[in-house]
Write a protein that holds these residues in place. Structure first.
Motif, short mmCIF file in Angstrom:
data_model
loop_
_atom_site.label_atom_id
_atom_site.label_comp_id
_atom_site.label_asym_id
_atom_site.label_seq_id
_atom_site.Cartn_x
_atom_site.Cartn_y
_atom_site.Cartn_z
N LYS A 1 59.57 10.57 89.58
CA LYS A 1 59.73 9.45 88.64
C LYS A 1 58.40 8.74 88.39
O LYS A 1 58.07 8.39 87.26
CB LYS A 1 60.77 8.45 89.17
CG LYS A 1 61.09 7.33 88.16
CD LYS A 1 62.14 6.40 88.68
CE LYS A 1 62.49 5.36 87.60
NZ LYS A 1 61.30 4.69 87.04
N LYS A 2 57.64 8.55 89.47
CA LYS A 2 56.33 7.92 89.32
C LYS A 2 55.42 8.77 88.43
O LYS A 2 54.67 8.25 87.59
CB LYS A 2 55.68 7.72 90.68
CG LYS A 2 56.35 6.64 91.53
CD LYS A 2 55.64 6.49 92.87
CE LYS A 2 56.30 5.41 93.73
NZ LYS A 2 55.64 5.27 95.06
N LEU A 3 55.50 10.10 88.60
CA LEU A 3 54.68 11.01 87.80
C LEU A 3 55.06 10.92 86.32
O LEU A 3 54.19 10.91 85.44
CB LEU A 3 54.83 12.45 88.30
CG LEU A 3 53.95 13.51 87.64
CD1 LEU A 3 52.47 13.18 87.83
CD2 LEU A 3 54.26 14.90 88.21
N GLN A 4 56.37 10.84 86.05
CA GLN A 4 56.83 10.70 84.67
C GLN A 4 56.37 9.38 84.05
O GLN A 4 56.00 9.33 82.87
CB GLN A 4 58.35 10.81 84.61
CG GLN A 4 58.89 12.22 84.91
CD GLN A 4 60.41 12.27 84.92
OE1 GLN A 4 61.06 11.24 84.91
NE2 GLN A 4 60.95 13.47 84.96
N ASP A 5 56.39 8.31 84.85
CA ASP A 5 55.93 7.00 84.36
C ASP A 5 54.44 7.06 84.01
O ASP A 5 54.00 6.50 82.99
CB ASP A 5 56.17 5.92 85.42
CG ASP A 5 57.65 5.63 85.61
OD1 ASP A 5 58.45 5.99 84.72
OD2 ASP A 5 58.02 5.07 86.67
N VAL A 6 53.66 7.74 84.88
CA VAL A 6 52.22 7.88 84.61
C VAL A 6 52.00 8.67 83.33
O VAL A 6 51.15 8.32 82.49
CB VAL A 6 51.52 8.56 85.80
CG1 VAL A 6 50.09 8.96 85.43
CG2 VAL A 6 51.51 7.64 87.00
N ALA A 7 52.78 9.75 83.15
CA ALA A 7 52.64 10.59 81.94
C ALA A 7 52.97 9.79 80.68
O ALA A 7 52.29 9.91 79.65
CB ALA A 7 53.54 11.81 82.05
#
Length: 627
Positions: A603-609
């Motif tokens: 989820k954190k990776l998606q938010d960064v993307a």
């Protein structure tokens, strides 16, 4: 898979030099093979042998009786007096070739913007290459052999050729063998790799990336063996130093043993180590093009008094240490832009500002700078610059420097006229570097260079402290040595590419699909199946967008600040994304996988993307203000 052709114990020598020594190999249906190796190691020779265009000194090449081989020569072999249409399809009527959808697709992909009735001799190098490719590809070959097919092709042409070769046959049908320095192309189309070196051919599974990994593992194992050998040598030499001087029989025996250990050490391969030269100090100002417009003078073959401008009110500012890559279609003005920056030509309007301390050097496509030096030897070319050079804080002679570039002591005394194309390119690049420029411009630097030399060139460019401008169709090189890319789309404008080469290809595809960008001339309309067009001169850009409203200087200053801020944020986000990916990989590799942790990291990776995407849109909006 059915066998198509093969070589049995073939050997080829030129004078006292053996190029191929008892080589046996073959091509089967479904083979997609890329061939790599150093310049002069025999790649083109092997391809000519396999295509039955020449015969070996020993051994033989055989092929299945019904196999049809198509061959693209590295040199231009088209008849310059023929019209383009006749050079491609001969005397065939339009309806004969236009009825074939594959031929129509090849025509559209390669020669849509080439005047169907122009003489081949009047075409540019890139256009002639595409005409030769079209002539080869429309024929129903079982095996296609391509010697440096990407030379003179633009990025778009290379991408089209890769797509065509991947889709030309079913996976278990046909075969091709390609020699190219374009590593992206090798990875994109090849499933096997042949490395030609030291008279032999080593096969590897996979494209260029897989080959590099496999070769690294091979070299690692060889290094282990060499390390053991070195340890033995050290022990022998240590014994000699400790041995009693009076006992001469044992030292003599030990000397012989040490010599035997050293005797079978193979000769080191030519290590191309381009030396890092001192660079003259760059001031605050480098090179600026301000609102420059330029229309090239008409050629003798032009039927009109003047064409559309190559550049229309463009602005480009190069900063100290900037590393810029330029892409664009053939004829869009990439080389002309370098010549403007180099001061070789002057714009029709606008200004070219040059910093007081700027010293430029330019590597041209044809390496014309060596024409007047053809009778000199390699070492003499460098000695004309200086006798002694400072490299890495120590002085080296011209001979030592040239040897570091890969020219052996024997090769140093070879006349320039006897060098291969790749060797001349290496020599000219070294000649430019020893001149200590602080702005280096490279026009298609990868032409004629082998992959090992390219890696060495990239290594020296990585640490080169000056300003660098590279024009190249080699995506691998551009992404490796430049920090950002810009595009000439053929509409007279210069556009930034935050998305790199992929964004350029997407822009070109969208523009062509919408009809916003058109080629200078067109081939016959295959859909009409019978009425060839005359190939009209280029018109102005169709359906041009409404003029943009001018931005104030305050808005432009703010846009510059925004760009710097956004770029810093994007760098931090990229680092965050890399760290999250590492954490996910580490967590997923454990025996007791924590799925809740993985979900949280994802989820954190998606938010960064998502944040990256939002910032990229802001970057585009700010960059448009500065255009």
């Amino acid at each position: 898979m059915a066998h198509l052709l093969g070589a049995e114990n073939i050997s080829v020598s030129y004078g006292i030099r053996t190029v191929l020594d008892s080589v046996s190999l073959g091509l089967n249906e479904g083979d997609r093979i890329g061939m790599v190796g150093r310049n002069g190691d025999g790649k083109s020779t092997l391809m000519r042998l396999l295509s039955l265009r020449t015969t070996p000194d020993e051994g033989r090449v055989t092929k299945r009786g019904d196999v049809n081989i198509g061959y693209l020569d590295q040199q231009d072999v088209l008849n310059g007096d023929l019209p383009v249409g006749v050079a491609i399809v001969g005397e065939a009527a339009d309806h004969e070739w236009a009825a074939n959808p594959q031929i129509r697709e090849i025509m559209a992909g390669l020669v849509e913007d080439v005047d169907w009735h122009a003489k081949v001799s009047s075409l540019s190098g890139g256009q002639r290459r595409r005409v030769a490719l079209a002539k080869l590809l429309i024929e129903p070959h079982d095996v296609i052999m391509l010697d440096e097919p990407t030379n003179h092709l633009d990025v778009e042409g290379v991408a089209w050729l890769a797509r065509h070769l991947k889709e030309r046959w079913r996976p278990t049908e046909g075969a091709f063998l390609v020699v190219t320095h374009d590593r992206w192309f090798l990875d994109e189309v090849c499933t096997r790799t042949w490395e030609v070196h030291d008279g032999t051919v080593d096969p590897f599974d996979g494209g260029y990336a897989a080959y590099v990994l496999a070769r690294a593992e091979r070299d690692r194992m060889a290094a282990v063996v060499e390390n053991k050998r070195q340890q033995l040598v050290k022990k022998e030499l240590a014994w000699l130093r400790r041995g009693a001087p009076a006992r001469t029989s044992k030292p003599k025996f030990r000397i012989e043993a040490a010599n035997e250990i050293i005797a079978d050490v193979p000769e080191p391969r030519d290590k191309v180590a381009l030396s890092k030269m001192a660079t003259a100090r760059l001031g605050k100002d480098v090179l600026d093009l301000e609102k420059v417009s330029y229309t090239p003078p008409p050629r003798e073959s032009d039927t009109n008094d003047g064409g559309a401008p190559l550049f229309d009110n463009i602005t480009l500012r190069l900063a100290p240490g900037e590393r810029l890559g330029l892409v664009g279609v053939n004829g869009a003005g990439k080389t002309t832009l370098l010549r403007l920056l180099n001061g070789e030509i002057q714009p029709d309007s606008g200004k070219v500002k040059r910093g007081k301390t700027v010293q430029t050097a330019m590597l041209t496509q044809e390496v014309r700078e060596l024409d007047e030096l053809m009778d000199l030897r390699v070492i003499e070319v460098i000695q004309r610059e200086r006798q002694v050079f400072n490299v890495g804080g120590r002085e080296v002679s011209a001979g030592q420097l040239v040897e570091q570039l890969g020219f052996s002591k024997e090769k140093q005394w070879t006349p320039v006229r006897d060098l291969s194309g790749g060797e001349r390119r290496r020599l000219q690049l070294l000649r430019l570097l020893v001149g200590e420029p602080n702005v280096l411009m490279l026009d298609e630097p990868t032409n004629d260079l082998d992959t090992d030399t390219l890696a060495a060139v990239e290594d020296v460019l990585d640490g080169w402290p000056g300003t660098l401008v590279v024009v190249s169709h080699d995506r691998y090189l551009l992404e490796r040595v430049t920090d950002h890319q810009m595009a000439l789309l053929g509409d007279g404008k210069l556009r930034g590419l935050p998305g790199g080469v992929d964004q350029y290809l997407q822009l070109r595809e969208e523009a062509l699909a919408s009809g916003d960008l058109k080629g200078t001339t067109t081939a016959p309309d295959a859909a009409s199946a019978g009425s060839p067009s005359a190939g009209s001169p280029a018109g102005a850009q169709a359906g041009s967008a409404a003029a943009k409203s001018a931005h104030t200087e305050a808005e432009k200053r703010q846009a510059k600040k925004d760009l710097n801020r956004i770029e810093r944020q994007l760098t931090k986000l990229t680092q965050q994304a890399d760290k999250l990916k590492e954490q996910m990989t580490e967590s997923g590799s454990k025996a007791d996988v924590d799925f809740e942790l993985l979900a949280d990291l994802n989820k954190k990776l998606q938010d960064v993307a998502a944040e990256q995407e939002e910032l990229e849109m802001e970057w585009l909006e700010a960059s448009e203000i500065l255009e």
